[in-house]
Design a protein around this motif. Structure first.
Motif, short mmCIF file in Angstrom:
data_model
loop_
_atom_site.label_atom_id
_atom_site.label_comp_id
_atom_site.label_asym_id
_atom_site.label_seq_id
_atom_site.Cartn_x
_atom_site.Cartn_y
_atom_site.Cartn_z
N ASP A 370 -6.32 19.28 0.25
CA ASP A 370 -7.51 19.11 1.08
C ASP A 370 -8.17 17.76 0.87
OD1 ASP A 370 -10.31 20.27 -0.78
OD2 ASP A 370 -8.29 19.93 -1.56
N SER A 371 -7.69 16.95 -0.06
CA SER A 371 -8.30 15.66 -0.36
C SER A 371 -7.59 14.55 0.42
CB SER A 371 -8.22 15.37 -1.86
OG SER A 371 -8.50 14.01 -2.14
N SER A 372 -8.33 13.84 1.24
CA SER A 372 -7.74 12.72 1.98
C SER A 372 -7.30 11.61 1.03
CB SER A 372 -8.74 12.19 3.00
OG SER A 372 -9.93 11.74 2.37
N PHE A 373 -8.00 11.44 -0.08
CA PHE A 373 -7.59 10.43 -1.06
C PHE A 373 -6.22 10.76 -1.65
CE2 PHE A 373 -7.21 9.35 -5.57
CZ PHE A 373 -7.28 7.96 -5.50
N GLU A 374 -6.04 12.02 -2.09
CA GLU A 374 -4.77 12.41 -2.69
C GLU A 374 -3.64 12.33 -1.67
OE1 GLU A 374 -4.45 12.69 -5.73
OE2 GLU A 374 -6.36 13.32 -6.58
N ARG A 375 -3.92 12.74 -0.44
CA ARG A 375 -2.89 12.68 0.60
C ARG A 375 -2.48 11.24 0.87
NH1 ARG A 375 -6.51 16.33 3.32
NH2 ARG A 375 -6.99 14.66 4.82
N GLY A 376 -3.47 10.36 0.97
CA GLY A 376 -3.16 8.97 1.24
C GLY A 376 -2.37 8.33 0.13
N LEU A 377 -2.71 8.65 -1.12
CA LEU A 377 -1.99 8.08 -2.26
C LEU A 377 -0.54 8.54 -2.27
CD1 LEU A 377 -2.24 6.37 -4.82
CD2 LEU A 377 -2.88 8.45 -6.07
N VAL A 378 -0.31 9.82 -2.00
CA VAL A 378 1.07 10.34 -1.97
C VAL A 378 1.85 9.69 -0.84
CG1 VAL A 378 2.46 12.39 -1.54
CG2 VAL A 378 0.55 12.50 -3.15
N ARG A 379 1.23 9.54 0.32
CA ARG A 379 1.92 8.89 1.44
C ARG A 379 2.33 7.47 1.08
NH1 ARG A 379 -1.83 11.39 5.14
NH2 ARG A 379 -0.74 13.02 6.32
N ARG A 380 1.45 6.77 0.39
CA ARG A 380 1.75 5.38 0.04
C ARG A 380 2.85 5.29 -1.01
NH1 ARG A 380 -2.80 2.22 -2.99
NH2 ARG A 380 -1.71 3.13 -4.79
N GLU A 381 2.78 6.14 -2.03
CA GLU A 381 3.71 6.04 -3.16
C GLU A 381 5.03 6.77 -2.90
OE1 GLU A 381 3.20 4.14 -5.74
OE2 GLU A 381 1.20 3.55 -5.06
N LEU A 382 4.98 7.85 -2.12
CA LEU A 382 6.19 8.65 -1.85
C LEU A 382 6.29 8.88 -0.35
CD1 LEU A 382 5.79 11.34 -4.68
CD2 LEU A 382 7.20 9.27 -4.75
N PRO A 383 6.67 7.87 0.41
CA PRO A 383 6.66 8.00 1.88
C PRO A 383 7.58 9.08 2.42
CG PRO A 383 7.73 5.96 1.19
CD PRO A 383 7.08 6.52 -0.02
N GLY A 384 8.56 9.53 1.64
CA GLY A 384 9.46 10.57 2.12
C GLY A 384 8.88 11.97 2.04
N VAL A 385 7.79 12.14 1.29
CA VAL A 385 7.17 13.46 1.16
C VAL A 385 6.43 13.80 2.45
CG1 VAL A 385 5.37 14.76 -0.05
CG2 VAL A 385 6.98 13.35 -1.34
N ALA A 386 6.58 15.04 2.92
CA ALA A 386 5.81 15.51 4.08
C ALA A 386 4.43 15.94 3.59
CB ALA A 386 6.52 16.67 4.76
N VAL A 387 3.40 15.31 4.09
CA VAL A 387 2.03 15.57 3.63
C VAL A 387 1.30 16.39 4.68
CG1 VAL A 387 -0.15 14.53 2.91
CG2 VAL A 387 2.03 13.45 2.28
N VAL A 388 0.77 17.52 4.28
CA VAL A 388 0.04 18.41 5.18
C VAL A 388 -1.43 18.37 4.82
CG1 VAL A 388 -0.29 20.81 5.90
CG2 VAL A 388 2.02 19.92 5.51
N ALA A 389 -2.24 18.05 5.80
CA ALA A 389 -3.68 18.01 5.59
C ALA A 389 -4.30 19.36 5.89
CB ALA A 389 -4.31 16.95 6.50
#
Length: 637
Positions: A370-389
């Motif tokens: 639920d954290s936009s910060f955590e989601r953004g960090l994961v997207r940046r560091e692990l672009p292959g991970v599917a991130v669900v908001a």
């Protein structure tokens, strides 16, 4: 994205598009699709030749121009480049029933036949009765079924996508007696049931059910667009349909997911555990607690079908474990999670560690937070991970998790259902390994058994799934649908061999496949695949040694193998070299001559083994091999 488009740099920066589309709402994604649809696919591929670019032929009834940008956008959301070709208006019967039509000549990976209610309503006489509707429905269904049959023969490597027909009130309301309306409803739904059952007859067919999209509130049509422009399905419904097709494109490109990594505070339960304590979190009490519990139950539902749940939370471990083990309202328990990582390390590091310990690529992970910060960090560091908001409204958590079908497969297999338990067994193997000073001693005591045998009919879906979902030990990354595997299994010149394994901790099931093709005195290994769960146990060496020995015993002079590099299969680049093969220059009939007829890029490497010195299987392997149907007793062990 607009800036890139206006600067003429969108093609050059196409790999960024997936990130740019993340977390956009549906309307914004569709607007982006209008820009992306203007790109020349060849320009993108020239800049990024490794981009998966499925060919999609669109035919059907009515005006479907709004579907192109929607398909392009949905493909881009998954890192794909959709090459969409639209047929002429209402040409679906000719396109699909004529084997030499332009649609078949283009050899698309996907053919979408998009039908609507007007395909029936437009042929009703005036006045009309329920009997007339029954007659027209029967005729149209006969055409669709014939189209599926022709497609299965003319495009064995492709997928035909059909859809159910929305029943408009405008049609039923023309019948003034309720009994006739009910009868029309029955006939219409029976027709849709027949459409939904077509994949049971032809494995190349997928039917998208539009009813769930309509139930979610999407309008079936815009009456003015329908009457004036012959666009009989609304732009919103076509966009929802394109999202479903996007899931199919991702699956076919090997983008299947296996791990569901969940945040806790605000995601799995309400409140912050470290602030309110176990008694204060929202789990089951109150309307918000009930919403979180509903989400927890869906997590368990997915796990029962082979999804691997894990926890990634910024919390202290002991309080988290105490809640997972003891909270009376929680619908999930600690044993439901393959791993529980509650600490204060960055979440992308925890996600990478989970993937590493499961011997999976991080691209196999879906991360929910639920954290936009955590989601953004994961997207940046692990672009292959599917991130669900997920947001602050827990009632929407289930919808947010499920809307992109991250864990969808064409057909659920027994291997899928057994996956969580087998990964738990893997942890026991790791603990067992830690008690040994050497890998050799561990393998001797592990008691690995391997069975190599032709694929049985009931194993075809699983073999297809292995080609679609295995990325690391996949020597050519060729993706095969069930129909492709079935065709190979039935070919007199080909063999589809399955690899099954077990050991002292349990049965690993069907973990790999070898696709062989005989051409004169040469055996071609068109692909070799093995699940990441069973790496480094000698299973691949045992299977290949058996193939080599059988080739020599049946009069072959050499075995030729291909390796096509991808972003994920680098660890097997030297597999053939380590197995006694030598690199060779391309010869006629070797490179790009796989069962699908695809042409690999210039980076493809070809290796051959002259069969003069065939290695034995590893000594610690108990091997049972039967490489072709044979009379009882003709097995080697």
């Amino acid at each position: 994205m607009v800036e890139l488009h206006e600067a003429g740099e969108l093609a050059a920066h196409y790999p960024r598009v997936r990130e740019l589309l993340a977390e956009l709402d549906d309307a914004a994604v569709l607007r982006a699709g209008n820009l992306l649809a203007r790109l020349d696919p060849q320009q993108v591929l020239a800049a990024h030749p490794g981009t998966p670019a499925p060919g999609i032929a669109v035919t059907g009834h009515g005006t479907l121009s709004a579907l192109r940008p929607a398909l392009v956008a949905q493909a881009a959301r998954h890192g794909l480049l959709a090459r969409v070709e639209l047929s002429d208006f209402d040409s679906w019967v000719f396109d699909l029933l004529t084997p030499d039509s332009d649609l078949y000549a283009a050899r698309p990976q996907f053919a979408l036949c998009v039908l609507d209610a007007e395909v029936v309503a437009g042929e009703l006489p005036v006045p009309w009765s329920v009997a007339d509707a029954e007659r027209v429905l029967a005729a149209k269904l006969a055409l669709v079924e014939r189209a599926a049959e022709v497609f299965a023969q003319a495009a064995p490597g492709g997928t035909l996508v059909l859809n159910t027909l929305p029943l408009p009130r405008e049609l039923t309301a023309q019948l003034v007696d309720l009994r006739s309306r009910a009868r029309l409803g029955v006939l219409w739904r029976e027709a849709n049931v027949r459409l939904l059952r077509l994949p049971e007859r032809w494995s190349q067919v997928v039917t998208v059910d539009l009813d769930p999209l309509l139930a979610a509130g999407l309008p079936a049509r815009d009456v003015r667009q329908s009457v004036y422009a012959k666009a009989h399905l609304s732009a919103e419904l076509l966009a929802g349909y394109a999202r479903e097709v996007g899931h199919l494109l991702r699956q076919a490109a090997g983008g299947g997911k296996k791990v569901l990594a969940l945040d806790l505070d605000g995601t799995l339960w309400g409140g912050v555990l470290g602030e309110v304590g176990p008694e204060g979190i929202e789990v089951s009490e109150g309307y918000r607690g009930e919403a979180f519990q509903r989400f927890q139950k869906v997590v368990r539902q997915l796990a029962a079908q082979g999804v691997l749940p894990a926890v990634v939370s910024k919390n202290d471990l002991e309080p988290v474990l105490k809640v997972l083990r003891e909270h009376p309202g929680l619908a999930v328990r600690d044993e439901d999670f393959l791993q529980v990582r509650a600490n204060w390390a960055p979440k992308h590091e925890n996600l990478a560690a989970i993937a590493r310990e499961l011997n999976l690529s991080v691209d196999s992970v879906v991360f929910v937070d639920d954290s936009s910060f955590e989601r953004g960090l994961v997207r940046r560091e692990l672009p292959g991970v599917a991130v669900v908001a997920v947001g602050e409204e827990p009632a929407r958590h289930v919808e947010d998790l499920l809307r992109d079908g991250w864990f969808d497969v064409r057909e659920l297999t027994a291997e899928d259902r057994a996956r969580p338990e087998r990964y738990k067994e893997e942890r026991a193997r790791q603990d067992f390994l830690d008690t040994f000073d050497s890998l050799e001693g561990y393998l001797r005591e592990l008691g690995v058994s391997v069975t190599l045998a032709p694929a049985a009919a009931e194993q075809i879906p699983r073999v297809s799934q292995i080609t679609l979902r295995t990325n690391q030990f996949n020597l050519t990354t060729q993706r095969l649908q069930p129909a492709d595997v079935e065709a190979l299994a039935q070919s007199p010149d080909a063999q589809v061999l399955t690899i099954a394994s077990a050991d002292r901790f349990g049965d690993n099931g069907l973990v790999g496949a070898v696709l062989l093709r005989r051409a004169g005195d040469t055996v071609h290994v068109d692909n070799f695949l093995l699940s990441c769960r069973v790496f480094s146990r000698g299973i691949e060496q045992a299977a290949l040694a058996t193939v080599l020995a059988d080739a020599r015993a049946t009069g072959a002079r050499r075995v030729v193998g291909r390796y096509v590099p991808s972003a994920k299969n680098g660890k097997v680049a030297d597999f053939y070299l380590r197995s006694g093969f030598v690199p060779v220059a391309g010869r006629d009939g070797e490179p790009g001559d796989g069962p699908g007829g695809e042409q690999a890029g210039p980076a493809e490497a070809v290796f051959e083994h002259d069969l003069a010195d065939v290695p034995p299987p590893p000594a610690h392997i108990r091997l049972t091999a039967r490489l072709r149907p044979a009379p009882e007793g003709n097995e080697t062990a």
